[in-house]
Write an enzyme that holds these catalytic residues in place. Structure first.
Site, PDB file in Angstrom:
ATOM      1  N   CYS A  45      14.449  11.480 -15.118  1.00 61.11           N
ATOM      2  CA  CYS A  45      14.533  10.246 -14.325  1.00 61.11           C
ATOM      3  C   CYS A  45      15.978   9.737 -14.271  1.00 61.11           C
ATOM      4  O   CYS A  45      16.432   9.225 -13.243  1.00 61.11           O
ATOM      5  CB  CYS A  45      13.645   9.161 -14.926  1.00 61.11           C
ATOM      6  SG  CYS A  45      11.909   9.603 -15.004  1.00 61.11           S
ATOM      7  N   ASP A 135       7.415   0.582  11.690  1.00 62.85           N
ATOM      8  CA  ASP A 135       6.090  -0.036  11.910  1.00 62.85           C
ATOM      9  C   ASP A 135       5.318  -0.219  10.612  1.00 62.85           C
ATOM     10  O   ASP A 135       4.167  -0.660  10.630  1.00 62.85           O
ATOM     11  CB  ASP A 135       5.263   0.827  12.893  1.00 62.85           C
ATOM     12  CG  ASP A 135       5.057   2.266  12.382  1.00 62.85           C
ATOM     13  OD1 ASP A 135       5.554   2.601  11.274  1.00 62.85           O
ATOM     14  OD2 ASP A 135       4.407   3.048  13.083  1.00 62.85           O
TER      15      ASP A 135
HETATM   16  C1  BEZ Z   1      11.841  12.997 -17.779  1.00 61.50           C
HETATM   17  O1  BEZ Z   1      12.254  12.103 -17.031  1.00 61.50           O
HETATM   18  O2  BEZ Z   1      12.600  13.697 -18.408  1.00 61.50           O
HETATM   19  C2  BEZ Z   1      10.363  13.263 -17.888  1.00 61.50           C
HETATM   20  C3  BEZ Z   1       9.460  12.233 -17.723  1.00 61.50           C
HETATM   21  C4  BEZ Z   1       8.102  12.508 -17.848  1.00 61.50           C
HETATM   22  C5  BEZ Z   1       7.655  13.795 -18.090  1.00 61.50           C
HETATM   23  C6  BEZ Z   1       8.567  14.823 -18.217  1.00 61.50           C
HETATM   24  C7  BEZ Z   1       9.937  14.559 -18.118  1.00 61.50           C
END
Ligand code: BEZ
Length: 218
Positions: A45, A135
């Site tokens: 992330c 929309d």
């Molecule tokens: C990550 O962001 O590294 C991650 C998050 C959830 C599951 C696997 C990886």
């Protein structure tokens, strides 16, 4: 996913790193992109939110406003943004992150991943992308598991294709890249195609059917 192509996208009021907002008001009259991620302070992330932050000028050029979503609290998001900026070596972070501690929106959107659980055993959010037109109807969506980080250049490529279909009546073939040859939409008659795409060519194929009509990108 419980939101289908063409559905009116839910318009909820939510807490974000940029204050409380109503989703459709935030998107305004242009296009919108909402993307979810499993949790703050997780490695994949951290790369994704940084990759998007670096590409925000490309989304703005296409009149697309982006917003992220994870269940963690706003204060956690704000702390994490400092890590995202440091890790990805970026000084800006020009989009809000929604907080959804009660999982109200992720349940409504159908994007929980039962295979990924948090520390107390609750399902985490998958990596969903929703692209919404002016929309406020859904034009495209993807859903990946937590272990697969998304390609934000692919999201831009999809947006280019969606905007060409909406405004120029062309579709884009497999592996198309911006600037390459497009295909005249089947809904355009041959007479209209001759006027709208004077350079288009009809491919000769064994069936003799004239459905492959190629044109330079309009
Ligand atoms: C990550 O962001 O590294 C991650 C998050 C959830 C599951 C696997 C990886």
């Amino acid at each position: 996913m419980s939101i289908w192509l063409g559905d009116f996208f839910p318009n909820f009021e939510c807490d974000t790193t940029e204050g409380r907002l109503r989703l459709h008001d935030y998107w305004g009259n242009g296009w919108g992109m909402l993307f979810s991620h499993p949790a703050d302070f997780t490695p994949v992330c951290t790369t994704e939110l940084g990759a998007l932050a670096a590409l925000i000028p490309e989304f703005t050029k296409r009149n697309v406003k982006c917003i992220a979503l994870s269940c963690d609290p706003v204060e956690s998001h704000k702390e994490w943004i400092k890590d995202i900026q440091a890790y990805n070596d970026i000084s800006t972070f020009d989009y809000p992150i929604i907080s959804d501690p009660e999982r109200d929106y992720v349940i409504k959107l159908g994007i929980l991943d039962p295979a990924e659980k948090d520390r107390i055993g609750l399902a985490q959010t998958g990596r969903a992308v929703f692209i919404v037109g002016p929309d406020k109807c859904l034009k495209a969506s993807f859903l990946y598991p937590g272990t697969t980080g998304r390609n934000f250049n692919e999201i831009l490529r999809v947006i280019d294709s969606l905007q060409l279909a909406a405004c120029k009546k062309v579709a884009t073939p497999a592996n198309w890249k911006n600037g390459e040859e497009c295909m005249v939409l089947a809904s355009v008659s041959n007479e209209d195609a001759a006027m709208m795409f004077p350079q288009h060519v009809v491919k000769d194929i064994p069936s003799g059917k004239k459905y492959i009509r190629l044109t330079p990108q309009p």
